[in-house]
Design an enzyme around this catalytic site. Structure first.
Site, PDB file in Angstrom:
ATOM      1  N   VAL A  11       0.942   0.825   3.740  1.00 17.68           N
ATOM      2  CA  VAL A  11       1.320   0.767   5.158  1.00 17.68           C
ATOM      3  C   VAL A  11       2.757   0.288   5.282  1.00 17.68           C
ATOM      4  CG1 VAL A  11       0.801  -0.205   7.418  1.00 17.68           C
ATOM      5  CG2 VAL A  11      -1.057   0.224   5.808  1.00 17.68           C
ATOM      6  N   CYS A  12       3.558   1.059   6.023  1.00 17.14           N
ATOM      7  CA  CYS A  12       4.865   0.527   6.414  1.00 17.14           C
ATOM      8  C   CYS A  12       5.074   0.874   7.862  1.00 17.14           C
ATOM      9  CB  CYS A  12       6.005   1.027   5.534  1.00 17.14           C
ATOM     10  SG  CYS A  12       6.414   2.752   5.705  1.00 17.14           S
ATOM     11  N   ASN A  13       6.281   0.723   8.347  1.00 16.60           N
ATOM     12  CA  ASN A  13       6.485   0.869   9.782  1.00 16.60           C
ATOM     13  C   ASN A  13       6.043   2.235  10.303  1.00 16.60           C
ATOM     14  OD1 ASN A  13       7.487  -0.184  12.296  1.00 16.60           O
ATOM     15  ND2 ASN A  13       9.076   1.362  12.094  1.00 16.60           N
ATOM     16  N   GLU A  40       2.206   1.710  10.720  1.00 20.44           N
ATOM     17  CA  GLU A  40       1.553   0.487  11.155  1.00 20.44           C
ATOM     18  C   GLU A  40       0.736   0.697  12.436  1.00 20.44           C
ATOM     19  OE1 GLU A  40       3.993  -2.228  13.121  1.00 20.44           O
ATOM     20  OE2 GLU A  40       2.081  -3.128  13.651  1.00 20.44           O
TER      21      GLU A  40
END
Lengths: 104, 426
Positions: A11-13, A40
């Site tokens: 998970v990242c932005n 996210e």
């Protein structure tokens, strides 16, 4: 570690930069892991199908927040591995985390 | 450096976590991220409608383009008006959706009620005749963002509160299907919310204004301050300060998103109407002119890295330069690393700030065209700068900015490279 395939969620932005790494980890795992990257805003809907969530280091501050929402282990990717997109090293870290999990 | 990083972990991370997980800011941020297809289509149509021709243009393709845009101007402007020019409506829906999900509620009713309130308060009736109804929809664009945020947040909060406290819940026999039960349970909160919207409309109408008209008048000084060079500089410094600690700037998107995308929507509307563009600090301004190659304006640094004598820097550069070209600088920030690296603190904060100042001034004095289209966050600056302004001088500006960034990074890069080469030869 059994031969059962494990599912790992990155998970990242927006799921962009971890997307690059996801493929490299999958390749390094030689079929042992299925790795997908999410943003996210969307990860929560899919979290049920996964065994582990790894966060991009840039959103590591969200670890307590995300841990409170899911029932699987949450950790973040080591910045130095993330920087050079070292799929092999992250795979080794994942093996450690999931192994510990299995011994419990 | 270890002690500093410990201070960061203990102080800055909880702040970032709080800001990122504050439910309204998070819903706003997620809503802005989700309207990407809307802004993209609006941007493409805005680009199509503005062929880069002058009186002396002889190029057949450009002339054909201009004549196509001229003949189809109604279609092109209509698409623009209902995509970028209707941004507030989609933001309202988005916030209602994400905020409902935060409360683990089915988002259908909150969205419906938010849209009802949005139409009631943001659209203004002109004539509601039998043969046709005419309304004023100017405010569903960038000017309506604050009403959209207020209406959706308050609607969902009120709906959630009333549902939690079982306002007007009617006890139905078990034989009644569950879906019908749900409809009844939402009835009383729904009526209360719509009634409030009606009263608000009546009040604003009595004073001969609308909610967005009123807010816009009251808040005009604040909104103008948000599109000023000092604000742009502070925003740039703050975002990069957090990034220096390796923390994503999404924590600020709940605040910067409305400012940047609102400005873009206003510019797009002005562009479609053939007016002077009012705003400079927009989303494409940020993506294509300030953070060239991702936060830290790392593209210039990546160019230095791929020719580095240090093995480590060379490797990082080769991995990071292509993502950076597409505006993703995370590999460089964590790989070099720039994060918590005292050598790079000054250039990391200042390159983007200098880009911001030069680009802002170039646009405000009219050397370079202002932005009116947003293509994609991943569109490389060299293309995005041109397409978002349809001004070839914008492309030249970005090339100059990359060279300036390169010069600024160079001495710091050399110091760090020397350190690493020494370590590597040990």
């Amino acid at each position: 570690m059994g031969l059962v395939m494990k599912n790992v969620m990155l998970v990242c932005n927006a799921g962009m930069s971890t997307g690059i790494l996801a493929k490299k980890i999958e390749k390094a795992s030689q079929g042992l892991l299925s790795v997908k990257a999410y943003g996210e805003a969307e990860y929560e809907e899919y979290a049920n199908n996964y065994d582990l969530i790894l966060l991009g280091p840039q959103i590591r501050h969200l670890k307590p927040e995300i841990e409170s929402k899911v029932s699987i282990p949450v950790d973040y990717i080591a910045p130095q591995h993330y920087g050079i997109m070292n799929g092999e090293a992250v795979f080794q870290d994942i093996k450690k985390i999931l192994n510990i999990k299995e011994e419990e | 450096m270890d002690s500093l990083s410990q201070i960061v972990e203990s102080k800055l991370l909880p702040i970032a976590n709080k800001m990122s997980s504050q439910r309204h800011l998070k819903a706003i941020r997620d809503a802005f991220m989700s309207i990407m297809p809307i802004t993209l289509i609006g941007g493409i149509f805005a680009v199509i409608s503005s062929a880069p021709i002058t009186e002396n243009t002889t190029n057949g393709f450009l002339l054909a383009w201009a004549s196509f845009a001229d003949k189809n101007s109604l279609l092109l402007n209509w698409v623009n008006a209902l995509t970028l020019g209707a941004m507030s409506l989609y933001i309202c829906i988005g916030i209602a959706n994400f905020l409902s999900k935060h409360f683990k509620m089915d988002p259908f009713f909150p969205i419906m009620l938010s849209v009802c309130g949005f139409f009631m308060l943001v659209i203004a009736p002109i004539e509601l005749g039998w043969a046709g109804k005419t309304v004023e929809i100017s405010y569903i664009g960038g000017e309506g963002l604050i009403p959209a945020i207020l209406i959706s947040c308050l609607t969902v909060e009120a709906y959630h509160y009333m549902r939690e406290h079982n306002w007007g819940r009617i006890k139905l026999p078990d034989s009644v299907p569950a879906s019908l039960n749900e409809t009844f349970a939402s009835l009383c909160p729904g009526v209360c919310i719509i009634a409030t919207d009606i009263i608000l409309f009546a009040i604003f109408n009595a004073f001969n204004t609308t909610m967005p008209g009123f807010i816009y008048n009251v808040m005009a000084p604040t909104l103008n301050a948000a599109d000023s060079l000092p604000f742009a500089i502070i925003a740039t410094l703050l975002v990069h300060f957090f990034w220096f600690f390796g923390i994503h700037d999404a924590a600020f998107s709940g605040i910067l998103g409305p400012v940047r995308d609102g400005g873009l929507s206003l510019n797009a509307a002005a562009h479609a109407a053939g007016q002077t563009l009012p705003k400079i600090f927009t989303t494409p301004f940020w993506v294509y002119f300030v953070a060239i190659g991702g936060c830290g304006s790392c593209l210039a640094l990546a160019i230095l890295l791929v020719r580095s004598k240090s093995k480590q820097l060379n490797t990082v550069g080769k991995v990071g330069i292509i993502p950076s070209f597409f505006g993703i600088s995370e590999p460089l920030i964590f790989g070099i690393p720039l994060m918590l690296n005292p050598i790079f603190f000054v250039p990391f904060l200042l390159t983007s700030t200098v880009n911001c100042i030069i680009a802002y001034i170039s646009m405000s004095v009219g050397i370079v065209g202002k932005t009116f289209a947003m293509l994609s966050w991943q569109m490389p600056s060299v293309f995005g700068s041109f397409l978002s302004t349809m001004d070839i001088k914008a492309f030249i500006l970005v090339i100059i900015l990359i060279i300036i960034d390169l010069v600024m990074y160079y001495p710091f890069f050399k110091v760090y490279e020397k350190q690493l080469v020494a370590q590597e030869s040990e």
